[in-house]
Design an enzyme around this catalytic site. Structure first.
Site, PDB file in Angstrom:
ATOM      1  N   HIS A 136       0.687  -1.199  -0.159  1.00  6.11           N
ATOM      2  CA  HIS A 136       0.094   0.067   0.040  1.00  6.11           C
ATOM      3  C   HIS A 136       1.003   1.041   0.158  1.00  6.11           C
ATOM      4  O   HIS A 136       2.186   1.105   0.482  1.00  6.11           O
ATOM      5  CB  HIS A 136      -0.732   0.084   1.209  1.00  6.11           C
ATOM      6  CG  HIS A 136      -2.022  -0.936   1.208  1.00  6.11           C
ATOM      7  ND1 HIS A 136      -2.977  -0.860   0.367  1.00  6.11           N
ATOM      8  CD2 HIS A 136      -2.277  -1.988   2.025  1.00  6.11           C
ATOM      9  CE1 HIS A 136      -3.853  -2.028   0.634  1.00  6.11           C
ATOM     10  NE2 HIS A 136      -3.367  -2.676   1.623  1.00  6.11           N
ATOM     11  N   CYS A 178      -0.127   2.895  -4.515  1.00 11.53           N
ATOM     12  CA  CYS A 178      -0.799   4.080  -4.782  1.00 11.53           C
ATOM     13  C   CYS A 178      -0.041   5.184  -4.199  1.00 11.53           C
ATOM     14  O   CYS A 178       0.867   5.404  -3.572  1.00 11.53           O
ATOM     15  CB  CYS A 178      -2.173   4.135  -3.782  1.00 11.53           C
ATOM     16  SG  CYS A 178      -3.548   2.993  -4.619  1.00 11.53           S
TER      17      CYS A 178
END
Length: 296
Positions: A136, A178
């Site tokens: 992430h 991301c």
């Protein structure tokens, strides 16, 4: 709401999930215009071409950090599909000559210690170094299993003033994560010469910037989500592996990554029962401080 049927027929973002239980996102390859060229040819700028030397005993080390599961207190969902990415990357980078090791579910401290140890190793017999981060993320930060840390804290360990055995050699970082929470809606479409007297491998006595010879290949541009399919893997990694497997020994690294950009941008599009998450696009982002052409 569509349930995951175990086949991984939906995509998720590599960022802190919001309204996760309401998402049902499906990948559909999208053919928009031409396919990748079948017989690419080397592209050369007029004048002298300077390439990184690959005349070493080893191509180099490739470290893959594969973070799938996260501490409950940081609110991050498991990154289902990342194990396929890690496995495919391991095979792909071994095929082009790297010595690959995969590390799973590392904390921030463990990631930093691992790369600090790698930076302190003697890379004199290696042509380059590569690191792949699967986790992430948000802009400028990557998640360990216990929280986020600046990506720069990891990459800076390999600067020329800190890792002398990689001075003048390419240091490659591939980052699947991301970089924000924006969506790319997409848009419908219609259809210097180098001085050959300064050859670093032959003449190491001149000064070069400590930030030189890095390449960062991000799965998405700053501020945006990056898509991953639990069954098929992430759009970026799967495209990277596909292009490297076919052209990794033929094309220069920036040509390879440009083809990856093309593939991700034109062949993928998200679908969801919620229109806010449907028909979204993605394009990777390459930041290069390489000073020569790199061929594996």
């Amino acid at each position: 709401m569509a349930e995951d049927n175990g086949k991984g027929d939906y995509d998720v973002q590599d960022a802190k999930p919001t309204r996760t239980n309401r998402l049902s996102i499906f990948s559909k390859p999208k053919k928009n215009g031409e396919d990748l060229p079948e017989s690419p040819r080397h592209s050369r700028t007029a004048g002298v071409t300077i390439q990184y030397s690959m005349d070493y005993k080893k191509t180099g080390k490739c470290i893959i950090i594969n973070n799938k599961n996260f501490a409950e207190n940081i609110g991050m969902a498991p990154r289902n599909g990342t194990d396929k990415d890690a496995g495919d990357l391991q095979k792909c980078f071994r095929k082009i000559g790297f010595d690959v090791t995969v590390y799973n579910d590392l904390t921030c401290e463990a990631m930093e210690n691992l790369l600090k140890e790698a930076a302190c190793e003697n890379h004199s017999d290696a042509a380059c170094f590569s690191c792949i981060l699967l986790s992430h993320g948000e802009e400028g930060r990557i998640y360990g299993t216990d929280g986020a840390m600046p990506i720069k804290d990891l990459t800076a360990l390999f600067r020329g003033d800190k890792c002398q055995s990689l001075i003048g050699k390419p240091k490659l970082f591939f980052i699947q994560a991301c970089r924000g929470c924006e969506f790319d809606d997409g848009i419908q479409t219609d259809s210097g010469p180098s001085n050959d007297t300064l050859e670093a491998d032959a003449n190491p006595s001149y000064k070069i910037p400590v930030e030189a010879d890095f390449l960062f290949a991000y799965s998405t541009v700053p501020g945006y989500y990056s898509w991953r399919n639990p069954g098929k893997g992430s759009w970026f990694v799967q495209s990277l592996c596909s292009v490297l497997s076919e052209y990794g020994k033929q094309l220069e690294i920036l040509q390879i990554l440009t083809m990856v950009n093309f593939k991700v941008a034109t062949r993928y599009e998200s679908q969801s029962d919620d229109p806010r998450y449907s028909e979204k696009k993605q394009v990777p982002c390459v930041v290069s401080m390489l000073t020569k052409e790199l061929y594996f």
